[in-house]
Design a protein around this motif. Structure first.
Motif, PDB file in Angstrom:
ATOM      1  N   VAL A 111      12.244  -0.163 -15.245  1.00  0.00           N
ATOM      2  CA  VAL A 111      10.953  -0.315 -14.591  1.00  0.00           C
ATOM      3  C   VAL A 111      10.546  -1.779 -14.576  1.00  0.00           C
ATOM      4  CG1 VAL A 111       8.536   0.308 -14.617  1.00  0.00           C
ATOM      5  CG2 VAL A 111      10.240   1.930 -15.419  1.00  0.00           C
TER       6      VAL A 111
ATOM      7  N   VAL B  32      12.350   0.678  -8.576  1.00  0.00           N
ATOM      8  CA  VAL B  32      11.044   0.841  -7.949  1.00  0.00           C
ATOM      9  C   VAL B  32      10.024   0.020  -8.731  1.00  0.00           C
ATOM     10  CG1 VAL B  32       9.211   2.427  -7.341  1.00  0.00           C
ATOM     11  CG2 VAL B  32      11.577   3.162  -7.181  1.00  0.00           C
ATOM     12  N   PRO B  33       9.534  -1.059  -8.166  1.00  0.00           N
ATOM     13  CA  PRO B  33       8.555  -1.859  -8.889  1.00  0.00           C
ATOM     14  C   PRO B  33       7.177  -1.201  -8.841  1.00  0.00           C
ATOM     15  CG  PRO B  33       8.947  -2.819  -6.742  1.00  0.00           C
ATOM     16  CD  PRO B  33       9.835  -1.619  -6.833  1.00  0.00           C
ATOM     17  N   PHE B  34       6.459  -1.280  -9.944  1.00  0.00           N
ATOM     18  CA  PHE B  34       5.097  -0.764  -9.977  1.00  0.00           C
ATOM     19  C   PHE B  34       4.119  -1.927  -9.914  1.00  0.00           C
ATOM     20  CE2 PHE B  34       6.996   2.921 -12.449  1.00  0.00           C
ATOM     21  CZ  PHE B  34       7.156   3.645 -11.291  1.00  0.00           C
ATOM     22  N   ILE B  35       3.119  -1.774  -9.083  1.00  0.00           N
ATOM     23  CA  ILE B  35       2.156  -2.838  -8.891  1.00  0.00           C
ATOM     24  C   ILE B  35       0.860  -2.494  -9.608  1.00  0.00           C
ATOM     25  CG2 ILE B  35       0.826  -4.091  -7.162  1.00  0.00           C
ATOM     26  CD1 ILE B  35       3.058  -3.336  -5.166  1.00  0.00           C
ATOM     27  N   ALA B  36       0.291  -3.464 -10.280  1.00  0.00           N
ATOM     28  CA  ALA B  36      -1.007  -3.250 -10.903  1.00  0.00           C
ATOM     29  C   ALA B  36      -1.912  -4.427 -10.589  1.00  0.00           C
ATOM     30  CB  ALA B  36      -0.853  -3.086 -12.410  1.00  0.00           C
TER      31      ALA B  36
ATOM     32  N   LEU C   8       1.533  -1.755 -19.499  1.00  0.00           N
ATOM     33  CA  LEU C   8       2.891  -1.901 -18.991  1.00  0.00           C
ATOM     34  C   LEU C   8       3.896  -2.068 -20.129  1.00  0.00           C
ATOM     35  CD1 LEU C   8       2.115  -4.120 -15.899  1.00  0.00           C
ATOM     36  CD2 LEU C   8       3.386  -1.988 -15.831  1.00  0.00           C
TER      37      LEU C   8
END
Lengths: 352, 352
Positions: free
Chosen positions: A66, A96-100, A116
């Motif tokens: 991740v 799959v990058p997660f954006i915050a 994170l």
DNA sequence: CCTATTAAATGGAACGTTCCAATAAATCAA
DNA sequence: TTGATTTATTGGAACGTTCCATTTAATAGG
């Protein structure tokens, strides 16, 4: 339907008549299992409606796949473009990058970072919020999580940075303004606690000095890095005794705000007051008038940042080189015609 | 520094001279532990540089506190606004939502969904990509993961939806255009595989019928739901024998594209061709001319979606009600003056 | 046909947490 | 003082995977 409790590799094993270890091997695509067995197992996986539990796996594997992207202002289309570039390269790496979003709030950023880390991210690409304290990334470093800064950096940190050549970009923009005949210039938006700000302002100042604009003819107005900030900057600038005739803005959002403020005062951006932006977001081209801006190849920087991150993860090293992206000034209409050849009045004025 | 291997609750326990169970209790803020013990443990936590392993915890707890937001086009500022609304409510619930972009690509969406499930998300707020197959969310349902659709829905799904009143919004917009005196109307952008499209087009058609526009005077041009789509739509519309004089656009991005295309042809959006958008993104107000658009309270819908999700998670029920948000037409300048009274400038009040 | 080698499949321990049942310590009632 | 009750603390099993060391089956060499 489908059994209340979620299926595990044991359920698959039972269904396929093999051991859990075999199932695990199949899941990892090991070449050690006989093809027919693999087929059998894969069928069972479908049948029981299995979903892989990455948390459990990470417990043993110690490194997840991740990657998090922490952004200071999701509302700025600039960052969407950056994200798109990154996603392109991560996608082809099966990640799959997660954006915050931190909404430019250091406290919120702290929470996001913590969350994170707890999730066990493999790496973080960060555009730090304004006012981030130097220690904010200490924990990350201690935990050995690779971090890359994109677009923004922190004062004395050793974390690699991917950013455009801010100094040069600002220099080019200021030189353009001066070449157009402007003699009183302003720099609008941003705050001195941002390193990027120092760089851009530095380039701006250097151009002014080099090209013969005296220091008391340059006005610097700090402000938010969004449209609202631009509005405010123009307002305070025009209260001066001898107001500037042109401004370089910290970024395009600020520039849009400035143009808006001009319109409100029935001034025409360009002929009446020249404005140039920074970042060259897609909207810049489509505004009325089209905004002259420093293009930084945003998506390209995103790709670069992603590549650096990938390398950092694979080589397990902490150190990577900075990357300064090339910039170029895209001249459109927001600076109007040259000041010297200004015989022709413009629509709004009234005469003729 | 700080030990190469990451610290666990055992390390904390040793440091503080208590058992791992006590540490766990402290971590969860249990009221069962003596305050002094808690203090001691908390100090140890700091000292060893501990970071909580949520993956391990979820292994037992079976429900994480991660919520995913899956978005079909991060580039559309509309979704950034939606996200901001959601974040507001999640933040006060101590949850950090993770955003993932599908770029309007069903295959990518599949990957994103899979990845989020493996991560063990507690719930998903989704704006499905165009062309999503009906079965795409089957797995989610089977796994019992709460899902809420925001803005878009799937044809025959039982998943709760948070969306604006598309039918009414489109009706209002079309009625406005007709009231302005337009007799040949167009609907630009979007594709018929989107339910939202059916709803908006439906409202548009109903207004036309009700208010006496014959069916052969309405033109429907499908297209991408972005600026590029708008450009294309206008181009094909103007090749008609009797082209429309006004258009309702699927969303603001399309409307911006249409205005751009008009400008390219030296036509003035408003006087020469009326255009109204949908969504009322912040840019709408700032465009030249300012865009008349159907306001949907984007951030409010985001908040609502977040609330529904929270409720869904807490009550462990699968079923929740849909929520249709109120809309209203924000009239600005992009429709020009009334076609009939076209001499008089538009002073608002007039008679004192 | 027996042994050495390779190929496939397997059981068990570990990863870092939570939760239950159990213990130990402190307090109270009588 | 004793037993009952409350308050704090604790050990052990479980969660769903991976990985190592073994076992078992198949194949080859002589």
């Amino acid at each position: 339907m489908a059994s209340r409790a979620k299926a595990t590799i044991f359920d698959i094993a039972r269904e396929a008549g093999v051991s859990k270890s075999t199932v695990s091997l199949v899941l990892q695509g090991s070449g050690l299992i006989r093809p027919e067995t693999a087929v059998k197992v894969r069928k069972a996986i479908e049948d029981v409606g299995y979903v892989y539990n990455r948390g459990a796996a990470n417990l043993r594997k110690a490194h997840s796949n991740v990657i998090g992207m922490v952004i200071n202002d999701l509302t700025n289309p600039f960052f969407a473009e950056l994200a798109v570039g990154m996603e392109r390269v991560f996608q082809s790496a099966g990640i799959v990058p997660f954006i915050a979003n931190t909404a430019e709030n250091p406290v919120r950023q702290e929470e996001v970072l913590k969350s994170l880390m707890e999730q066990g991210v493999a790496g973080l690409i960060v555009s730090p919020a304004r006012g981030t304290t130097p220690g904010a990334f200490r924990r990350l470093e201690l935990a050995g999580v690779p971090v890359v800064f994109a677009m923004r950096r922190l004062p004395e940190s050793r974390i690699p940075v991917i950013a455009p050549d801010n100094h040069r970009g600002a220099y080019l923009a200021a030189a353009h303004l001066i070449a157009k005949g402007h003699r009183r210039l302003a720099f609008f938006g941003g705050t001195s606690d941002l390193v990027v700000y120092q760089e851009r302002l530095g380039g701006f100042r250097e151009a002014c000095e080099t090209l013969g604009i005296s220091a008391r003819d340059v006005l610097v107005v700090e402000g938010e890095t969004n449209r609202r900030g631009g509005l405010a900057c123009l307002d305070t600038a025009l209260t001066m005794a001898e107001p500037p005739t042109a401004a370089l803005c910290f970024n395009d959002a600020v520039a849009f705000g400035v143009m808006l403020a001009l319109r409100k005062r029935r001034l025409e951006p360009g002929p009446d007051f020249a404005v140039v932006g920074f970042d060259d977001v897609v909207e810049a081209e489509h505004y009325m008038p089209a905004l002259t801006s420093v293009a930084v190849d945003t998506a390209g920087l995103g790709e670069r940042a992603a590549h650096v991150m990938l390398k950092l993860i694979q080589s397990r090293t902490t150190r990577a080189e900075d990357h300064i992206g090339a910039v170029n000034l895209v001249v459109r209409e927001s600076c109007g015609p040259d000041l010297r050849t200004r015989n022709r009045p413009t629509g709004t004025g009234g005469a003729a």
